[in-house]
Structures are given as structure tokens and as C-alpha cells.
Enzyme design. Sequence first.
Site, PDB file in Angstrom:
ATOM      1  N   ALA A  30       0.586  -1.443  -0.070  1.00 18.28           N
ATOM      2  CA  ALA A  30       0.215   0.134  -0.177  1.00 18.28           C
ATOM      3  C   ALA A  30       0.639   1.301  -0.125  1.00 18.28           C
ATOM      4  O   ALA A  30       0.670   2.647  -0.303  1.00 18.28           O
ATOM      5  CB  ALA A  30      -0.978  -0.212   1.100  1.00 18.28           C
ATOM      6  N   GLN A 110       0.397  -5.965  -3.682  1.00 18.08           N
ATOM      7  CA  GLN A 110      -0.632  -6.098  -2.511  1.00 18.08           C
ATOM      8  C   GLN A 110      -1.794  -5.365  -2.794  1.00 18.08           C
ATOM      9  O   GLN A 110      -2.526  -6.242  -2.227  1.00 18.08           O
ATOM     10  CB  GLN A 110      -0.440  -6.204  -1.602  1.00 18.08           C
ATOM     11  CG  GLN A 110       1.043  -7.632  -1.104  1.00 18.08           C
ATOM     12  CD  GLN A 110       1.366  -7.026   0.480  1.00 18.08           C
ATOM     13  OE1 GLN A 110       0.923  -7.358   1.772  1.00 18.08           O
ATOM     14  NE2 GLN A 110       2.514  -5.942   0.676  1.00 18.08           N
ATOM     15  N   VAL A 112      -4.770  -3.534  -4.811  1.00 16.84           N
ATOM     16  CA  VAL A 112      -5.557  -3.770  -5.409  1.00 16.84           C
ATOM     17  C   VAL A 112      -6.588  -2.614  -6.459  1.00 16.84           C
ATOM     18  O   VAL A 112      -7.127  -2.116  -6.847  1.00 16.84           O
ATOM     19  CB  VAL A 112      -6.661  -4.405  -4.647  1.00 16.84           C
ATOM     20  CG1 VAL A 112      -6.502  -5.269  -4.145  1.00 16.84           C
ATOM     21  CG2 VAL A 112      -7.577  -2.877  -3.463  1.00 16.84           C
ATOM     22  N   HIS A 128      -3.672  -9.643  -4.605  1.00 16.41           N
ATOM     23  CA  HIS A 128      -5.182  -9.658  -4.153  1.00 16.41           C
ATOM     24  C   HIS A 128      -6.515  -8.971  -4.545  1.00 16.41           C
ATOM     25  O   HIS A 128      -6.869  -8.888  -3.587  1.00 16.41           O
ATOM     26  CB  HIS A 128      -5.190  -8.151  -2.301  1.00 16.41           C
ATOM     27  CG  HIS A 128      -3.783  -9.281  -0.972  1.00 16.41           C
ATOM     28  ND1 HIS A 128      -3.185  -8.240  -0.378  1.00 16.41           N
ATOM     29  CD2 HIS A 128      -3.250  -9.940  -0.238  1.00 16.41           C
ATOM     30  CE1 HIS A 128      -2.672  -8.910   0.370  1.00 16.41           C
ATOM     31  NE2 HIS A 128      -2.737 -10.362   0.101  1.00 16.41           N
ATOM     32  N   CYS A 136     -19.500 -11.477  -9.821  1.00 10.94           N
ATOM     33  CA  CYS A 136     -20.644 -11.872  -8.993  1.00 10.94           C
ATOM     34  C   CYS A 136     -19.909 -13.438  -7.931  1.00 10.94           C
ATOM     35  O   CYS A 136     -18.988 -13.908  -8.834  1.00 10.94           O
ATOM     36  CB  CYS A 136     -21.629 -12.846 -10.551  1.00 10.94           C
ATOM     37  SG  CYS A 136     -22.449 -13.815  -9.364  1.00 10.94           S
ATOM     38  N   SER A 203       5.008  -3.118   4.719  1.00 11.38           N
ATOM     39  CA  SER A 203       5.361  -2.781   6.172  1.00 11.38           C
ATOM     40  C   SER A 203       5.493  -4.784   6.577  1.00 11.38           C
ATOM     41  O   SER A 203       5.618  -4.891   7.247  1.00 11.38           O
ATOM     42  CB  SER A 203       3.544  -3.183   7.163  1.00 11.38           C
ATOM     43  OG  SER A 203       2.593  -4.043   7.030  1.00 11.38           O
TER      44      SER A 203
END
Length: 261
Positions: A30, A110, A112, A128, A136, A203
Site C-alpha cells: 500500500a 498486494q 488492488v 489480493h 459475481c 509493512s
Amino acid sequence: MGTIPRVNDAIERIATWAGQAKTGVAFTGAGISTESGIPDFRGPNGFWKRNDASKFTIQNYVQDPEHRKERWRQAVEGQSFMRTDVQPNAGHVALARLEQLGSIRGVITQNVDGLHQEAGSVNVLELHGTAKKIGCLSCGERWPVPVILERVQAGEDDPQCTYCGGILKSATISFGQQLPTDVVEEAQRWSVEADFFLVVGSSLVVSPANAFPGVAKRMGANLAIVNREPTDLDGMFDEVVLADAGPTLTALIERVERVRT
Ligand code: NAD
């Protein structure tokens, strides 16, 4: 020795590895996207400071329509990862350039948010999932995010699959969901084969993703991390740069360009 010369020395050494690498890999979290305005999870403005992590399970999503409605409401208000108003930053661009230059074969991420691809990275392994699509949970059909958010804005507070009536969800991996096996296997292969492994903005507390740097290290890769804060795994890295991703990777790419072009 002062901090800045130390950082410059570290970047110089990482650039040497990147300049020689044949099977390099970048691994991001992130932290590479905070400079694009997307908060990380565990930093001072982190997502988990504002949201209750225990509710973000697949079981809760499937069982609780009120939770789903809240998630769709947040999405139309731009309070989720299904945002369309963010752009890649200098860090993403530098990693795309490292791939073009042959210093890395691609990025294991990681994240998205899809910003690596928007910056020009071609080989991206999304451990991820992706918030760029909505899927769906029953039949697997997928749509671009705006298609479904338009339905929410038009009054469907818990939209269903138009094919099978199933529950719709962002195509990200929630707690309790399995990581995509093919992606994990490819990330493992890249890590085993890596001669240079660069971690940026993580992290390194989320398992099993945080195992990949250790795999690369055991197989002999030169291991480096660029992160704002220390991590519990810093001891195994050959170089640790405690700094922001954008300026650090920009300085790195300037040096690698000189060697590779
Ligand atoms: P994390 O929040 O646990 O850690 C982020 C790390 O990045 C922190 O150590 C922080 O100090 C560092 N950091 C923040 N800004 C930085 C910057 N500009 N330069 C360098 N370092 C910086 O994130 P994680 O390790 O990726 O694990 C959290 C999980 O969160 C992942 O599974 C991911 O799926 C998800 N996530 C994704 C996004 C996204 O897609 N952008 C955003 C938040 C969380």
C-alpha cells in the site's frame, strides 16, 4: 556519516544490483500508492483507523445485506478502493521503467488499485485481486466498476448479478477468501528465480504475501527495501532505505538508466 549520504550510498548499491539483474522482481504494498492519495492500512491515516477490520470478512459480506449496502454506499461516495479519481505516481512510473529496462521481470503486488498497470507495468501479479472490477460470487461474471456503481446510484442499494442473481462484490480478496492459486504459484516461481528483489511500501505483516522476500533471500537474491518506517523483517535485507517511494525510486531509475541504456 549523515543520513542523506547513507541513503545515496544505499540507492547506488541497489542501482548496481538493478543494473546487473536478469531475473529481478519488485514487490509492492500500500505504501507505493500513498503518494497517489490512497491511504495505506496501518499508517497514521490508515484504512483500519477508520474501519473495523473484523467486519471485512467474506462471511460477513455474504451474510449481512446491511454490511453490503454500507460498502456500496461508501463506494459511490469514493470512500473505497473502487475509486476512479487516482493516478499513478513517480514510484509506479519508476517501476514500469525498471521493467522496460529489464531490471525486473515484473511486479508482485498486494495492492488492488491497478496503478502499476496504469503506469505502464506489463507483468503484474495481483495477490489480493483488483478493485478495478466487480464480480459475481456465484457465477464469476465480471464488470468494470462504473457499470455497477451507476446501478447503485440509480437506486439499487445491494445490486445483484444480472445473469444469475448472485451477490456482487469488488474483485478483491477479503479476509476468509483464498488467494488466487495461479497468481501465488507464479509469484513463488519469480521469488525462487530472482537475482534481485526490491520491496517497496509494505509493512510485511500480511501473510502469506510477506513470505516472498524471504524465499528470494534464501535462493541468493540481492534484497532491498524502500519503506517509510522500519519493518520487523528489516534484518534480513541487504539494503534498507527508510524513505518515501516516489523520490527514492526516481533517484534509483536515474542511476539504472545510465547503466542500462
Ligand atoms: P500496510 O498498510 O500494512 O503498510 C504500508 C507500509 O508502507 C507502511 O510500513 C508505511 O510506513 C509504508 N509507506 C507509506 N507510505 C509510503 C511511501 N510514500 N513510501 C514508502 N513507504 C510508505 O500495507 P501492506 O503491507 O500493503 O499490507 C496491507 C494490505 O492492504 C495489503 O494486503 C493490500 O491488499 C491492502 N491495501 C491496498 C491498498 C491499495 O491497493 N492501494 C491500500 C491499502 C491497503
